[in-house]
Design a protein around this motif. Structure first.
Motif, PDB file in Angstrom:
ATOM      1  N   LYS A  15      85.286  25.949 105.801  1.00 41.29           N
ATOM      2  CA  LYS A  15      84.808  27.569 106.095  1.00 41.29           C
ATOM      3  C   LYS A  15      84.743  27.342 107.588  1.00 41.29           C
ATOM      4  N   LYS A  58      81.512  20.626 111.188  1.00 38.57           N
ATOM      5  CA  LYS A  58      80.541  19.621 110.783  1.00 38.57           C
ATOM      6  C   LYS A  58      80.874  19.601 109.693  1.00 38.57           C
ATOM      7  N   TYR A  59      80.352  18.763 108.407  1.00 41.48           N
ATOM      8  CA  TYR A  59      81.135  17.928 107.198  1.00 41.48           C
ATOM      9  C   TYR A  59      80.151  17.860 106.013  1.00 41.48           C
ATOM     10  N   LYS A  60      80.018  18.488 104.989  1.00 45.33           N
ATOM     11  CA  LYS A  60      78.966  17.739 104.183  1.00 45.33           C
ATOM     12  C   LYS A  60      79.002  16.517 102.932  1.00 45.33           C
ATOM     13  N   ASP A  61      78.238  15.298 103.501  1.00 43.48           N
ATOM     14  CA  ASP A  61      78.033  14.235 102.692  1.00 43.48           C
ATOM     15  C   ASP A  61      78.285  14.340 101.743  1.00 43.48           C
ATOM     16  N   GLU A  62      78.020  13.181 101.012  1.00 42.02           N
ATOM     17  CA  GLU A  62      77.917  12.784  99.407  1.00 42.02           C
ATOM     18  C   GLU A  62      76.597  13.602  99.151  1.00 42.02           C
ATOM     19  N   ASN A  64      75.467  16.082  99.988  1.00 38.78           N
ATOM     20  CA  ASN A  64      75.262  17.838 100.387  1.00 38.78           C
ATOM     21  C   ASN A  64      74.735  17.998 101.342  1.00 38.78           C
ATOM     22  N   GLU A  65      74.860  16.951 102.326  1.00 36.86           N
ATOM     23  CA  GLU A  65      73.393  17.428 103.332  1.00 36.86           C
ATOM     24  C   GLU A  65      74.500  17.704 104.593  1.00 36.86           C
ATOM     25  N   LEU A  66      75.066  18.946 105.823  1.00 35.43           N
ATOM     26  CA  LEU A  66      75.418  19.026 106.865  1.00 35.43           C
ATOM     27  C   LEU A  66      75.390  18.172 107.784  1.00 35.43           C
ATOM     28  N   LEU A  67      76.548  17.713 108.682  1.00 38.22           N
ATOM     29  CA  LEU A  67      76.617  16.195 109.457  1.00 38.22           C
ATOM     30  C   LEU A  67      77.443  16.715 110.470  1.00 38.22           C
TER      31      LEU A  67
END
Length: 67
Positions: A15, A58-62, A64-67
């Motif tokens: 996205k 950015k990516y979502k971790d396990e 569901n947090e954006l890093l």
């Protein structure tokens, strides 16, 4: 929901957002490099994004947090 006639196994959908313009891009090359991703973004956002613009990934971790 995915169309049951489309197999997205092994594919990645990212996205992207440039201002209010939000798009989804299908990535079929699992070995895509950062430079290739930037070139793809420049093609998707023709005339709105150039090589001098800053890009934040950015990516979502396990959790569901954006890093």
């Amino acid at each position: 929901m995915n169309d049951p006639g489309i197999d997205l196994t092994g594919k990645l959908i990212i996205k992207t957002a440039l201002g209010d313009d939000i798009r989804r891009i299908l990535i079929t090359n699992e070995d895509i490099t950062y430079d290739e991703l930037v070139l793809m973004m420049q093609r998707v956002y023709r005339g709105k994004l150039n090589s001098m613009d800053d890009i934040v990934i950015k990516y979502k971790d396990e959790g569901n947090e954006l890093l």
